[in-house]
Every structure is written in structure tokens, then in C-alpha cells.
Design an enzyme around this catalytic site. Structure first.
Site, PDB file in Angstrom:
ATOM      1  N   ASP A 125      72.900  86.411  79.739  1.00 32.23           N
ATOM      2  CA  ASP A 125      71.948  86.198  80.879  1.00 32.23           C
ATOM      3  C   ASP A 125      72.667  87.172  81.880  1.00 32.23           C
ATOM      4  OD1 ASP A 125      70.207  84.630  79.702  1.00 32.23           O
ATOM      5  OD2 ASP A 125      71.052  82.686  80.487  1.00 32.23           O
ATOM      6  N   ASP A 150      64.058  86.594  77.687  1.00 36.51           N
ATOM      7  CA  ASP A 150      63.434  85.678  78.616  1.00 36.51           C
ATOM      8  C   ASP A 150      62.301  85.964  79.324  1.00 36.51           C
ATOM      9  OD1 ASP A 150      65.594  83.965  77.590  1.00 36.51           O
ATOM     10  OD2 ASP A 150      66.691  84.269  79.185  1.00 36.51           O
TER      11      ASP A 150
END
Length: 171
Positions: A125, A150
Site C-alpha cells: 500500500d 484497492d
């Protein structure tokens, strides 16, 4: 029944191509992050946005990230099953433009995160937003870091809801 576009929409290969573009962009950005950032390194871009390298061993919002390791295989399997189901749905409904756009985005994102889990054991991330008004929900107002996969999954989910609302409104 959902409205079909003339000519059957983009067709299965068009929708798979879109998912492939999402997947390639996701993996490319993650390669850039891994190659240029140390774990936990933060680069401030604006007063509310940072680029940070984070490793998520769990799911959304680091759900189950502290589990003993079984979650890697559970979420890998879940993502793989979701990909198979989505490909089946794309074959069955290739002319339903909004529906297929939504699930193609979800497919590309899901496969991107599955690749991370298989390759690294966690999801990379790097996008992090923070605003003071988020402080009651998130530590110091920092929304959990996320990635392009995401983002595609979230956008796909919003489009699925919109598609269903349009379907209900028409009937």
C-alpha cells in the site's frame, strides 16, 4: 434485465483487457514504490496526502493483519475464487456496460492484490490521505494506506451499487 449496448458492448476480451490495464497499472506503481521507498518511509505531497510504503498482511483496513499467517492464503483463495466468478459473469453479461465496467475494475484490483500476496506475502500500500475531521474514526485523522488495486475495487463496488439502483429504478 439490464440494458444491453448495441453490438454486445466491449465483449469478454474488452472487459478482460480493461482488467488487465488495471492490473498492470497497479503492479507498475507497486514496483516503483518497492524500488524507491523503504518500508515505512513517507514522502509528503500535500498537507493532506502522503506517499508511504506500507505492507498489509490482512485485508481492508488491515483486518486480520495480526493473525498467524493463515490469512495470506485465505485472502489469496478468496481473491482467486472472486476472479473466476467475475470472469464467468463477464462471459454471461458482456453487453451490460456499467455492470461489466464495475466487475472488470474489481477483477483487475483483486488479481493485483492476489499477486502481491503470492509474491510478497502481503499487499503493498502507498496512498495515504489524512484530514483532521477523520480523527474520530482513524488515528490522528490518517485514513489507512491503500493502493491502485484497492481504488479500482472500491470504484467497481460503487459502480455495482449504481448499476443496481438503475436496474431497480427501471423495473
Amino acid at each position: 434485465m439490464a440494458r444491453r449496448s448495441a453490438g454486445g458492448g466491449a465483449g469478454l476480451f474488452g472487459w478482460l483487457g480493461l482488467a488487465g490495464v488495471v492490473l498492470l497499472l497497479d503492479q507498475f506503481t507497486k514496483v516503483l514504490i518497492v524500488g524507491n521507498f523503504a518500508l515505512g518511509e513517507v514522502h509528503t505531497v500535500t498537507s493532506f496526502f502522503d506517499v508511504v510504503r506500507a505492507h498489509n498482511h490482512g485485508a481492508a483496513f488491515s483486518f486480520l493483519s495480526d493473525a498467524s499467517g493463515w490469512q495470506r492464503w485465505f485472502f489469496t483463495g478468496l481473491g482467486t475464487v472472486a476472479a473466476v466468478v467475475i470472469i464467468f459473469l463477464l462471459r454471461q453479461h458482456a453487453g451490460q456496460t456499467l455492470f461489466c465496467l464495475a466487475i472488470s475494475l474489481i477483477l483487475g484490483g483483486a488479481v493485483g492484490n492476489v499477486i502481491d500476496r503470492l509474491w510478497h506475502g502481503y499487499v503493498i500500500d502507498f496512498l495515504q490521505f489524512h484530514w483532521s475531521w477523520l480523527a474520530p474514526m482513524f488515528t490522528q485523522g490518517y485514513f489507512p494506506a491503500f493502493n491502485l488495486a484497492d481504488s479500482a475495487i472500491t470504484l467497481g463496488a460503487v459502480l455495482l451499487v449504481l448499476d443496481e439502483l438503475r436496474r431497480v429504478r427501471r423495473s
